[in-house]
Design an enzyme around this catalytic site. Structure first.
Site, mmCIF file in Angstrom:
data_model
loop_
_atom_site.group_PDB
_atom_site.id
_atom_site.type_symbol
_atom_site.label_atom_id
_atom_site.label_comp_id
_atom_site.label_asym_id
_atom_site.label_seq_id
_atom_site.Cartn_x
_atom_site.Cartn_y
_atom_site.Cartn_z
ATOM 1 N N ASP A 1 37.785 -5.849 16.687
ATOM 2 C CA ASP A 1 36.562 -5.436 15.411
ATOM 3 C C ASP A 1 35.830 -4.588 16.078
ATOM 4 O O ASP A 1 34.733 -4.490 15.220
ATOM 5 C CB ASP A 1 36.533 -7.218 15.068
ATOM 6 C CG ASP A 1 37.198 -8.181 14.294
ATOM 7 O OD1 ASP A 1 38.086 -8.958 14.934
ATOM 8 O OD2 ASP A 1 37.248 -7.860 13.498
ATOM 9 N N GLN B 1 46.696 -16.775 11.424
ATOM 10 C CA GLN B 1 46.896 -15.127 10.357
ATOM 11 C C GLN B 1 49.229 -14.800 10.724
ATOM 12 O O GLN B 1 48.915 -13.815 10.459
ATOM 13 C CB GLN B 1 45.442 -14.304 10.601
ATOM 14 C CG GLN B 1 44.310 -14.062 10.284
ATOM 15 C CD GLN B 1 43.798 -15.139 11.286
ATOM 16 O OE1 GLN B 1 44.132 -15.943 12.081
ATOM 17 N NE2 GLN B 1 42.258 -15.317 11.277
ATOM 18 N N ARG C 1 29.239 -9.635 7.463
ATOM 19 C CA ARG C 1 29.800 -10.310 8.439
ATOM 20 C C ARG C 1 29.562 -9.382 9.702
ATOM 21 O O ARG C 1 28.721 -8.107 10.171
ATOM 22 C CB ARG C 1 31.077 -9.873 7.902
ATOM 23 C CG ARG C 1 32.587 -10.269 7.676
ATOM 24 C CD ARG C 1 32.682 -12.293 7.515
ATOM 25 N NE ARG C 1 32.697 -12.001 8.679
ATOM 26 C CZ ARG C 1 34.596 -12.338 8.639
ATOM 27 N NH1 ARG C 1 35.149 -11.882 7.688
ATOM 28 N NH2 ARG C 1 35.198 -12.820 9.913
ATOM 29 N N ASN D 1 37.331 -9.209 19.797
ATOM 30 C CA ASN D 1 38.806 -9.284 18.852
ATOM 31 C C ASN D 1 38.617 -10.888 18.526
ATOM 32 O O ASN D 1 38.237 -11.233 18.783
ATOM 33 C CB ASN D 1 40.282 -9.048 18.907
ATOM 34 C CG ASN D 1 41.070 -8.296 18.371
ATOM 35 O OD1 ASN D 1 40.418 -7.757 16.836
ATOM 36 N ND2 ASN D 1 42.489 -8.624 18.356
ATOM 37 N N LYS D 2 39.760 -10.708 17.689
ATOM 38 C CA LYS D 2 40.007 -12.470 17.295
ATOM 39 C C LYS D 2 39.840 -13.578 18.875
ATOM 40 O O LYS D 2 40.796 -12.588 19.994
ATOM 41 C CB LYS D 2 41.271 -12.302 16.528
ATOM 42 C CG LYS D 2 42.001 -13.902 16.261
ATOM 43 C CD LYS D 2 40.764 -14.512 15.423
ATOM 44 C CE LYS D 2 40.616 -13.745 13.645
ATOM 45 N NZ LYS D 2 39.582 -13.973 13.341
ATOM 46 N N ARG E 1 39.351 -10.623 4.684
ATOM 47 C CA ARG E 1 39.344 -9.767 6.594
ATOM 48 C C ARG E 1 39.766 -8.680 7.220
ATOM 49 O O ARG E 1 40.621 -7.994 6.402
ATOM 50 C CB ARG E 1 40.050 -10.997 6.833
ATOM 51 C CG ARG E 1 41.033 -11.561 6.315
ATOM 52 C CD ARG E 1 42.173 -12.293 7.243
ATOM 53 N NE ARG E 1 42.918 -11.818 8.357
ATOM 54 C CZ ARG E 1 43.798 -10.851 8.450
ATOM 55 N NH1 ARG E 1 44.159 -10.393 7.508
ATOM 56 N NH2 ARG E 1 43.817 -10.419 9.731
ATOM 57 N N GLY E 2 39.844 -8.220 8.353
ATOM 58 C CA GLY E 2 40.725 -6.980 9.113
ATOM 59 C C GLY E 2 39.691 -5.826 8.560
ATOM 60 O O GLY E 2 39.061 -5.712 8.377
ATOM 61 N N ALA E 3 38.929 -5.389 10.129
ATOM 62 C CA ALA E 3 37.604 -4.469 10.128
ATOM 63 C C ALA E 3 37.926 -3.571 9.082
ATOM 64 O O ALA E 3 36.889 -3.050 8.855
ATOM 65 C CB ALA E 3 37.662 -3.960 11.948
#
Lengths: 289, 289
Positions: free
Chosen positions: A193, A152, A47, A203-204, A4-6
């Site tokens: 992202d 997170q 993704r 983003n999240k 996870r995480g761009a």
């Protein structure tokens, strides 16, 4: 969701391309080319949101030669995937150096989700300026949004800050506005992202809420991301498909169901923060408007 | 926290005053008066925020006679406490009737925390108009903020809506802005713990965030509360002390620790929504500006 995480997704995609090259059996360059095309298509589907995935696949496939030998192409794929990861780490280091200048001694910085080393190859994006401000002996405090549904912030960002000895308070996502309103937050830094050509930020989930609240309270809101997160083919955030994830992430916490058995949930994984809420983008090139 | 929700706290306080009267041994009216004063002072200290607590204690103590016999005073205390609870239920019913007119057929209504029958004597405050719209055969859908840290939305509001057969989706608090931005929310209705003379609203943490987001997206934001929640002695929301609760409510979910062992949290229980974000107050008198 293993990765996870761009930026981490980008580096993993680069290594996945190299792995696909290594797995090819035979010496026929035409078949190798078809194999790599299929592999890249598959990796692109892993993704939907983080742009670094597409950036990394394009970067790698653009550097694997199509005319030389398969053996040579395989070697180059490995070398270039490692170069991609190194470049990504270096971009995050520069984000830290440029972003650190925005953080004054004594500042309280609010961040959302985890955009730290655990989401990248190293340093992180949003956490990189915070890290560098701490290395520079500035006294800082971080408000860490817990970031439901997957927490997170509470789990990963807090852990990273503890490793560095950076003082912080975890807060529920509902409390970010409270601390902003009380004047306890000096600035916000989040990751991304995907960033469109217009400057909309995907983003999240919850990033949009915090950005609106920051603007309402006159608090600078920065987005930290390497150029690999910038999608040059998309103008508006509204064009980006938002992943709706399993309702169980909302209905259960830590494996325990918190909602009634007949209840249902909706669970968008990301949101779009329009450019007008963003004070600036902290990239490896500097602070861009 | 055994009793929660401003009107339920008010009714419980009224019954607590009656219970204190019943517990008095003796016939000396002067001693009875001192006993009741001590009891009322103690009850007032039970919770700091919900104004209904103070309203109920004042209401009851103002109706217990100081000149007649102790036996008579005890009877009146019981009768008046029951009258208080009946009046509170009736106020919530009227809130439903008045508020229901604001909800159009096909509307999606977002609510925060639990301001339903479980927080009141009956009907609820924010949920009362939703209930009456449903009784009136309007097709409605409710977005239920889960409301961290204690998840009253996911647990209580969802349960109440299931009992009534009202369609709803639980969402993480981070996602409220997302659905507002997408045009999926037609109005918001929340309850209140206290409303100042200026119209500032003290309510569950996160209410302020949702109010700002509603305004930003042009969505009406209503506060449903009986007149017993209106504090006539306080002008500004900033004057009201906000309870900071145990950090364990944030660090643990359902008894399971989600944050690293060395992590700390801040946990304000309420926030202040300034009047300018409130479209109107739904009370037992009608919809007031």
């Amino acid at each position: 969701m293993i990765v996870r995480g761009a930026p981490a997704i980008g580096a993993s995609a680069a290594f996945a391309v190299a792995q696909a090259a290594a797995e090819f059996r035979g010496k026929d360059m035409r078949k190798f080319g078809l194999h790599m095309k299929d592999a890249c298509d598959l990796i692109r589907k892993a993704r939907p949101t983080a742009y670094d995935l597409f950036h990394a696949v394009d970067f790698l496939s653009g550097r694997i030669p199509s005319s030389d030998s398969v053996a040579e192409a395989k070697k180059i794929a490995v070398k270039e995937s490692m170069a991609y990861a190194d470049r990504s780490a270096e971009a995050c280091r520069k984000i830290g150096e440029f972003g650190e200048k925005l953080i004054r001694d004594g500042f309280s910085v609010l961040t959302h989700c985890n955009a730290g080393a655990l989401a990248c190859v190293d340093y992180g994006t949003a956490l990189s300026p915070i890290r560098f401000a701490h290395y520079d002996k500035k006294k800082i405090h971080v408000f860490v949004d817990e970031t439901r549904p997957r927490l997170q912030g509470a789990k990963l960002t807090s852990w990273e800050l503890i490793q560095e000895g950076i003082g912080h308070s975890i807060i529920v996502d509902n409390a970010a506005g409270y601390f902003m309103q009380k004047g306890e937050v000096d600035m916000c830094i989040v990751g991304a992202d995907r960033i469109t050509t217009k400057g909309d930020v995907i983003n999240k989930i919850g990033t949009y809420e915090k950005a609106v609240l920051a603007k309402e309270n006159g608090i600078p809101f920065y987005v930290a991301a390497p150029r690999s997160t910038f999608d040059s083919a998309t103008r508006n955030g509204a064009e980006v498909a938002i992943e709706e994830r399993s309702e169980d992430e909302v209905l259960c916490v830590g494996g325990v169901r918190v909602a009634p058995i007949d209840a249902h949930a909706r669970n968008p994984g990301f949101d779009v923060t329009p450019k007008r809420y963003v004070s600036g983008f902290i990239t490896e090139r500097g602070v861009e408007k």
